[in-house]
Structure formats: structure tokens, C-alpha cells
Write an enzyme that holds these catalytic residues in place. Structure first.
Site, PDB file in Angstrom:
ATOM      1  N   VAL A  88      39.794  40.192  55.014  1.00 33.14           N
ATOM      2  CA  VAL A  88      38.998  41.415  54.891  1.00 33.14           C
ATOM      3  C   VAL A  88      38.240  41.405  53.566  1.00 33.14           C
ATOM      4  CG1 VAL A  88      39.123  43.932  54.684  1.00 33.14           C
ATOM      5  CG2 VAL A  88      40.511  42.750  56.403  1.00 33.14           C
ATOM      6  N   HIS A  89      38.902  40.962  52.510  1.00 42.42           N
ATOM      7  CA  HIS A  89      38.284  40.865  51.189  1.00 42.42           C
ATOM      8  C   HIS A  89      37.095  39.899  51.232  1.00 42.42           C
ATOM      9  CE1 HIS A  89      38.058  40.965  46.835  1.00 42.42           C
ATOM     10  NE2 HIS A  89      38.231  39.651  46.761  1.00 42.42           N
ATOM     11  N   ALA A  90      37.270  38.783  51.909  1.00 43.28           N
ATOM     12  CA  ALA A  90      36.190  37.791  52.026  1.00 43.28           C
ATOM     13  C   ALA A  90      34.999  38.377  52.777  1.00 43.28           C
ATOM     14  CB  ALA A  90      36.708  36.541  52.732  1.00 43.28           C
TER      15      ALA A  90
END
Length: 115
Positions: A88-90
Site C-alpha cells: 500500500v505504501h508503494a
């Protein structure tokens, strides 16, 4: 190195997926950094350097987008890929980098018109 070309989602080991995801983050971050560096050059009136940096930024963003596309294709919309906080961060990094590039390109164009 993780072979994304021949990956089957069920075969993806968590460490391998994290390696791919980190590549997404790194390429996205590089694209964003180059875009902001290009904007600094444009503010100084060096539009040639700004355009070169934006081209480099586009290349880094294309690399990240290619990885994202392959991850989506390997999942086939069936939820095969484990969604982690790092993934999700990516995705967040990629989307903000794409937006930053678009806005910086507009700002560079405005700086060029003003000068």
C-alpha cells in the site's frame, strides 16, 4: 532477484514481493526527486536541464509503473496477491510521484512562459 516476468502470484514468496515493492518505492521516489530538481532548474532559468531531468524522471516513473502493471496482471483481480502495508505504501508513493510530475511539468511550463 525476483523474476517478475514469470511470477505466478501463489508462488511469490513474501521476501521476494517485498523486494519488488521496494523497487516500486525507489523508482517512484527517484521520479519525484528528479521532478523537483527539474523545477529548481526551471526557477533558475535553465530549462534545458529541467527538461532533461523531467525526461529522467519519466524513465524512473515508467519503471515503477511497469512493475505495478505486472503485479496487477499477476493478481488477475482475484485477490491472489497478499496486500501488505508495504505494498500500500508503494502504491501511495507511485501515485504521489505521478501527481507531482504532472504538477511540476505545468510549473516548469509557466516559468518558461514568464521568462
Amino acid at each position: 532477484m525476483f523474476d517478475l516476468e514469470n511470477a505466478v502470484a501463489e508462488d511469490v514468496v513474501e521476501n521476494d514481493l517485498e523486494e519488488v515493492v521496494m523497487g516500486l518505492i525507489i523508482n517512484s521516489g527517484q521520479a519525484r526527486s528528479l521532478a523537483y530538481a527539474a523545477l529548481k532548474k526551471a526557477k533558475l532559468g535553465d530549462f534545458e536541464a529541467a527538461k532533461a531531468m523531467m525526461a529522467e524522471s519519466r524513465t524512473a516513473l515508467n519503471e515503477a509503473h511497469l512493475v505495478q502493471t505486472k503485479l496487477i496482471e499477476s493478481d488477475q483481480g482475484e485477490g491472489k496477491m497478499k496486500v501488505s502495508l508495504v505494498l500500500v505504501h508503494a502504491q501511495d508513493h507511485l501515485m504521489t510521484s505521478m501527481l507531482a510530475r504532472e504538477l511540476v511539468a505545468e510549473l516548469i511550463e509557466l516559468h518558461e512562459k514568464i521568462q
